[in-house]
Design a protein around this motif. Structure first.
Motif, PDB file in Angstrom:
ATOM      1  N   SER A 170     150.196 -96.577 -10.921  1.00  0.00           N
ATOM      2  CA  SER A 170     150.356 -97.663  -9.968  1.00  0.00           C
ATOM      3  C   SER A 170     149.807 -98.940 -10.573  1.00  0.00           C
ATOM      4  O   SER A 170     148.937 -98.914 -11.435  1.00  0.00           O
ATOM      5  N   VAL A 171     150.337-100.071 -10.123  1.00  0.00           N
ATOM      6  CA  VAL A 171     149.820-101.388 -10.509  1.00  0.00           C
ATOM      7  C   VAL A 171     149.365-102.066  -9.226  1.00  0.00           C
ATOM      8  O   VAL A 171     150.179-102.372  -8.358  1.00  0.00           O
ATOM      9  N   THR A 172     148.047-102.270  -9.097  1.00  0.00           N
ATOM     10  CA  THR A 172     147.468-102.803  -7.865  1.00  0.00           C
ATOM     11  C   THR A 172     146.485-103.921  -8.187  1.00  0.00           C
ATOM     12  O   THR A 172     146.214-104.221  -9.354  1.00  0.00           O
ATOM     13  N   ALA A 173     145.910-104.501  -7.134  1.00  0.00           N
ATOM     14  CA  ALA A 173     144.878-105.525  -7.310  1.00  0.00           C
ATOM     15  C   ALA A 173     143.674-104.971  -8.060  1.00  0.00           C
ATOM     16  O   ALA A 173     142.937-105.710  -8.717  1.00  0.00           O
ATOM     17  N   ASN A 174     143.481-103.654  -7.982  1.00  0.00           N
ATOM     18  CA  ASN A 174     142.397-103.013  -8.715  1.00  0.00           C
ATOM     19  C   ASN A 174     142.531-103.264 -10.212  1.00  0.00           C
ATOM     20  O   ASN A 174     141.542-103.541 -10.911  1.00  0.00           O
ATOM     21  N   ASN A 175     143.749-103.179 -10.719  1.00  0.00           N
ATOM     22  CA  ASN A 175     143.987-103.408 -12.142  1.00  0.00           C
ATOM     23  C   ASN A 175     143.738-104.857 -12.533  1.00  0.00           C
ATOM     24  O   ASN A 175     143.309-105.145 -13.648  1.00  0.00           O
ATOM     25  N   ILE A 176     143.992-105.774 -11.593  1.00  0.00           N
ATOM     26  CA  ILE A 176     143.699-107.181 -11.847  1.00  0.00           C
ATOM     27  C   ILE A 176     142.195-107.370 -12.006  1.00  0.00           C
ATOM     28  O   ILE A 176     141.727-108.098 -12.889  1.00  0.00           O
ATOM     29  N   THR A 177     141.412-106.695 -11.179  1.00  0.00           N
ATOM     30  CA  THR A 177     139.955-106.761 -11.310  1.00  0.00           C
ATOM     31  C   THR A 177     139.516-106.239 -12.667  1.00  0.00           C
ATOM     32  O   THR A 177     138.630-106.808 -13.316  1.00  0.00           O
ATOM     33  N   TYR A 178     140.111-105.129 -13.128  1.00  0.00           N
ATOM     34  CA  TYR A 178     139.769-104.597 -14.452  1.00  0.00           C
ATOM     35  C   TYR A 178     139.959-105.660 -15.531  1.00  0.00           C
ATOM     36  O   TYR A 178     139.148-105.784 -16.457  1.00  0.00           O
ATOM     37  N   ALA A 179     141.043-106.428 -15.426  1.00  0.00           N
ATOM     38  CA  ALA A 179     141.311-107.455 -16.433  1.00  0.00           C
ATOM     39  C   ALA A 179     140.346-108.627 -16.298  1.00  0.00           C
ATOM     40  O   ALA A 179     139.813-109.126 -17.293  1.00  0.00           O
ATOM     41  N   VAL A 180     140.101-109.067 -15.050  1.00  0.00           N
ATOM     42  CA  VAL A 180     139.266-110.244 -14.814  1.00  0.00           C
ATOM     43  C   VAL A 180     137.837-110.025 -15.291  1.00  0.00           C
ATOM     44  O   VAL A 180     137.219-110.898 -15.902  1.00  0.00           O
ATOM     45  N   ILE A 196     132.021-108.480   7.226  1.00  0.00           N
ATOM     46  CA  ILE A 196     133.114-109.419   7.000  1.00  0.00           C
ATOM     47  C   ILE A 196     133.719-109.117   5.638  1.00  0.00           C
ATOM     48  O   ILE A 196     133.030-109.148   4.616  1.00  0.00           O
ATOM     49  N   LEU A 197     134.995-108.800   5.611  1.00  0.00           N
ATOM     50  CA  LEU A 197     135.683-108.404   4.395  1.00  0.00           C
ATOM     51  C   LEU A 197     136.653-109.499   3.980  1.00  0.00           C
ATOM     52  O   LEU A 197     137.540-109.877   4.753  1.00  0.00           O
ATOM     53  N   THR A 198     136.498-110.043   2.778  1.00  0.00           N
ATOM     54  CA  THR A 198     137.486-110.972   2.258  1.00  0.00           C
ATOM     55  C   THR A 198     138.640-110.182   1.646  1.00  0.00           C
ATOM     56  O   THR A 198     138.534-108.977   1.411  1.00  0.00           O
ATOM     57  N   SER A 199     139.750-110.870   1.395  1.00  0.00           N
ATOM     58  CA  SER A 199     140.953-110.221   0.880  1.00  0.00           C
ATOM     59  C   SER A 199     141.246-108.961   1.692  1.00  0.00           C
ATOM     60  O   SER A 199     141.492-107.882   1.161  1.00  0.00           O
ATOM     61  N   ALA A 200     141.217-109.119   3.018  1.00  0.00           N
ATOM     62  CA  ALA A 200     141.283-107.981   3.934  1.00  0.00           C
ATOM     63  C   ALA A 200     142.600-107.215   3.846  1.00  0.00           C
ATOM     64  O   ALA A 200     142.680-106.070   4.297  1.00  0.00           O
ATOM     65  N   SER A 201     143.629-107.833   3.270  1.00  0.00           N
ATOM     66  CA  SER A 201     144.905-107.140   3.122  1.00  0.00           C
ATOM     67  C   SER A 201     144.938-106.245   1.889  1.00  0.00           C
ATOM     68  O   SER A 201     145.867-105.463   1.721  1.00  0.00           O
ATOM     69  N   SER A 202     143.921-106.368   1.032  1.00  0.00           N
ATOM     70  CA  SER A 202     143.900-105.553  -0.185  1.00  0.00           C
ATOM     71  C   SER A 202     143.627-104.097   0.168  1.00  0.00           C
ATOM     72  O   SER A 202     142.998-103.786   1.188  1.00  0.00           O
ATOM     73  N   LYS A 203     144.077-103.213  -0.683  1.00  0.00           N
ATOM     74  CA  LYS A 203     143.972-101.786  -0.385  1.00  0.00           C
ATOM     75  C   LYS A 203     142.524-101.303  -0.421  1.00  0.00           C
ATOM     76  O   LYS A 203     142.159-100.370   0.303  1.00  0.00           O
TER      77      LYS A 203
END
Length: 369
Positions: A44-54, A184-191
């Protein structure tokens, strides 16, 4: 010998220019003694993978899968997915066996199995040993209690993110939520945020859950039913003042600053988890010393998982996670449309869309390279 045995495809990303990603073919090489060769079937390609890169340099994510190239400054973004053994020089692992675990954005991976049991093994490759053992473990699907052949896509998309949410809730509960009444959760739409919201709803029903998201994601976030309230980031200054904790999945320094300045001493704990807002990610590693309230603290889930399983053991710990996992799947059933894309270039294209901030929370992307 076929071409697929001679060459392996990889997506190489410039570490200092994350929007630059190219598809390359490199020699496969001969399999070393004691190793197995995995053909990547899907991930899968998710926001999690973006965090790995950042945060790759700070947390060592670039070190798991060194690219086969002489060019400096390139890396391979890790993925979670399934693979099959196509060649084995390890007597305990047979050709044809399928596994689930940490994989490169590529078509192939060689690993050195160790700590082998019926359900799992670890990759003992030397350059992977300094990193968390959580990432080096591979589940053997034939004896994996978490494996459901009908929900392989859901496991890739939600599994790692959900477990991060689970262990955040576990940590917060162990600290009695630092005396807070609201999370309070930011980016609340993220998985990952959805995973935390689901587990908190189940295990911490007395804690109010407020989700923050961008205007375009409000309807989707509300539709999940995981939050008591959903607001846009512009509404931070209007949120009721009271004892709260924040869990920042966005990595947006401006949003984090507004939360700290609005709640000041009423903010009991400031937890930094991810970075889905690539355009404003300095809060993941920047100087937060000038912010009022508690100092933002990075949450590294693998370390917390090591402690969690040390406390409860693998069997009981697995049961605790499984209970909330199934309830989470029921909660999100139908809210996310799973798309399956063919070819490694589809992974590259999806990654580039996400790194540019084009993340559709209503989609889950699976790639079969």
């Amino acid at each position: 010998m076929t071409l697929s045995q001679v060459h392996v495809s990889q997506v190489h990303v410039r570490k200092k220019e994350l929007t630059h990603a190219q598809l390359v073919e490199v020699p496969s090489g001969e399999l070393a003694e004691g190793s197995i060769r995995l053909k990547v079937e899907s991930f899968s390609v998710t926001a999690n993978n973006i965090t790995y890169a950042v945060v790759g340099d700070g947390f060592g994510y670039w070190n798991f899968f060194p690219p086969k190239t002489d060019e400096e400054g390139l890396g391979i973004v890790p993925m979670w997915g399934h693979a099959v053994v196509t060649e084995s020089k390890c007597a305990e692992i047979a050709v044809g066996e399928r596994v689930y675990g940490y994989l490169p954005m590529g078509t192939q991976l060689d690993v050195v199995p160790g700590n082998i049991s019926a359900a799992s093994f670890s990759d003992m490759t030397d350059y992977r040993q300094p990193m968390s053992p959580v990432y080096n473990s591979y589940n053997r699907l034939a004896a994996d209690p978490e494996h459901d052949p009908a929900r392989e896509n859901e496991r890739m998309i939600y599994g790692p993110l959900f477990k991060t949410g689970f262990v955040i809730d576990y940590f917060m509960r162990s600290e009695d939520w630092f005396g807070a009444e609201t999370v309070i959760l930011t980016s609340a739409s993220s998985k990952t945020a959805m995973g935390l919201a689901s587990v908190a709803k189940q295990n911490s029903p007395g804690i109010k859950r407020i989700g923050l998201t961008s205007p375009g994601n409000v309807d989707f976030t509300e539709s999940t039913g995981l939050y008591d309230e959903v607001h846009t980031y512009d509404a931070i200054g209007t949120l009721p003042i009271g004892p709260c904790v924040t869990v920042d999945f966005a990595g947006n320094a401006d949003v984090l600053g507004k939360l700290h300045h609005h709640f000041t001493d009423n903010l009991k704990y400031s937890c930094l988890v991810g970075a889905t807002h690539i355009e404003a990610r300095s809060s993941m590693g920047g100087d937060a010393g000038a912010l009022p309230g508690p100092k933002p603290t990075l949450f590294f889930a693998p370390d917390h998982f090591v402690s969690f399983f040390k406390e409860h053991g693998p069997a009981k710990g697995g049961q605790m996670i499984a209970k909330t996992w199934h309830a989470f799947l029921d909660a999100v059933d139908g809210t996310v449309a799973i798309e399956v894309h063919e070819g490694l270039d589809a992974a590259r294209a999806t990654y580039l869309e996400m790194i540019s901030g084009k993340i559709d929370p209503a989609k889950g992307i699976v790639v079969k390279p």
